[in-house]
Design an enzyme around this catalytic site. Structure first.
Site, mmCIF file in Angstrom:
data_model
loop_
_atom_site.group_PDB
_atom_site.id
_atom_site.type_symbol
_atom_site.label_atom_id
_atom_site.label_comp_id
_atom_site.label_asym_id
_atom_site.label_seq_id
_atom_site.Cartn_x
_atom_site.Cartn_y
_atom_site.Cartn_z
ATOM 1 N N ASN A 59 0.842 -1.200 0.000
ATOM 2 C CA ASN A 59 0.000 0.000 0.000
ATOM 3 C C ASN A 59 0.875 1.247 0.000
ATOM 4 O OD1 ASN A 59 0.587 -0.849 2.677
ATOM 5 N ND2 ASN A 59 -1.112 0.311 3.517
ATOM 6 N N GLU A 61 0.256 5.224 0.651
ATOM 7 C CA GLU A 61 -0.699 6.255 1.053
ATOM 8 C C GLU A 61 -0.272 7.630 0.539
ATOM 9 O OE1 GLU A 61 -1.139 5.615 5.288
ATOM 10 O OE2 GLU A 61 -2.301 3.787 4.909
ATOM 11 N N CYS A 70 -4.098 0.626 -2.570
ATOM 12 C CA CYS A 70 -4.051 -0.622 -1.800
ATOM 13 C C CYS A 70 -2.941 -1.523 -2.351
ATOM 14 C CB CYS A 70 -5.370 -1.370 -1.904
ATOM 15 S SG CYS A 70 -6.669 -0.716 -0.842
ATOM 16 N N GLU A 72 -3.091 -4.664 -3.100
ATOM 17 C CA GLU A 72 -3.566 -5.535 -4.174
ATOM 18 C C GLU A 72 -3.530 -4.792 -5.510
ATOM 19 O OE1 GLU A 72 -4.949 -4.867 -1.282
ATOM 20 O OE2 GLU A 72 -6.203 -6.493 -0.538
ATOM 21 N N CYS A 106 -10.901 -3.962 -3.574
ATOM 22 C CA CYS A 106 -9.861 -4.881 -4.065
ATOM 23 C C CYS A 106 -10.429 -6.248 -4.422
ATOM 24 C CB CYS A 106 -8.725 -4.992 -3.048
ATOM 25 S SG CYS A 106 -7.704 -3.503 -3.108
HETATM 26 N N1 THU Z 1 -5.315 -1.614 2.537
HETATM 27 C C1 THU Z 1 -4.794 -2.369 1.527
HETATM 28 O O1 THU Z 1 -3.680 -2.106 1.044
HETATM 29 N N2 THU Z 1 -5.523 -3.416 1.067
HETATM 30 C C2 THU Z 1 -6.734 -3.773 1.570
HETATM 31 O O2 THU Z 1 -7.384 -4.638 0.995
HETATM 32 C C3 THU Z 1 -7.218 -3.171 2.800
HETATM 33 C C4 THU Z 1 -6.603 -1.855 3.133
HETATM 34 C C5 THU Z 1 -4.540 -0.447 3.004
HETATM 35 C C6 THU Z 1 -5.134 0.859 2.585
HETATM 36 C C7 THU Z 1 -4.557 1.802 3.624
HETATM 37 O O3 THU Z 1 -3.286 2.238 3.173
HETATM 38 C C8 THU Z 1 -4.380 0.926 4.845
HETATM 39 O O4 THU Z 1 -4.482 -0.410 4.406
HETATM 40 C C9 THU Z 1 -5.419 1.171 5.923
HETATM 41 O O5 THU Z 1 -6.688 1.070 5.417
#
Ligand code: THU
Length: 148
Positions: A59, A61, A70, A72, A106
């Site tokens: 991920n 941000e 995300c 995925e 995702c």
């Molecule tokens: N996150 C993912 O990378 N994949 C998911 O399926 C669930 C959430 C990340 C997004 C964000 O950067 C952090 O987790 C908190 O939500």
């Protein structure tokens, strides 16, 4: 097909077990590279594609919160950039004891490139916690074939 179980010489681990463990390890490793200064929740994802290649993503941000990526989505980008377009298996990892299952968006992203029986291997920093099929996580889904 690579996923068919084989008994390897001097090794009774099946190829699918090898792929499962390797996918989990790759997701766990890339999880450490996540850029998650806001949520502090690092996620890793690893895909095994139809060409037998692995692709990873974490991920990423952003200070403008809604535009973060995300893990995925990052792994799918890596797969597409390397000429893969079928997810044979995917692993997603996150810290802690609650299952780090893919978010709703995702699940739909995975659906675009995966059959309903594709395994989604969910783990934390220590171990694989549970394996779902895509259909279990996204029942009665809408996919590319709905449009043709
Ligand atoms: N996150 C993912 O990378 N994949 C998911 O399926 C669930 C959430 C990340 C997004 C964000 O950067 C952090 O987790 C908190 O939500």
């Amino acid at each position: 097909m690579l996923l068919v179980s084989l008994t390897l010489k001097n090794n009774f681990m099946s190829v699918s077990d090898l792929i499962k463990n390797k996918l989990y390890d790759k997701a766990k490793t890339v999880m450490e590279k996540a850029y998650a200064p806001y949520s502090k929740f690092k996620v890793g994802a690893a895909i095994f594609d139809e060409n037998g290649k692995y692709h990873v993503g974490c991920n990423i941000e952003n200070s403008a919160y809604p535009i973060g990526n995300c893990a995925e989505a990052s792994a799918i980008s890596a797969m597409i950039a390397s000429n893969g377009n079928k997810i044979i298996a995917i692993s997603v990892t996150g810290y802690g004891n609650l299952l780090c299952t893919p978010c709703g968006g995702c699940r739909q992203r995975i659906r675009e490139f995966a059959s309903l029986n594709v395994p989604i291997i969910v783990g934390n920093e220590k171990e694989i916690k549970k394996i779902f099929t895509l259909e279990e996580l996204l029942p009665y889904s809408f996919g590319p074939e709905n449009l043709v």
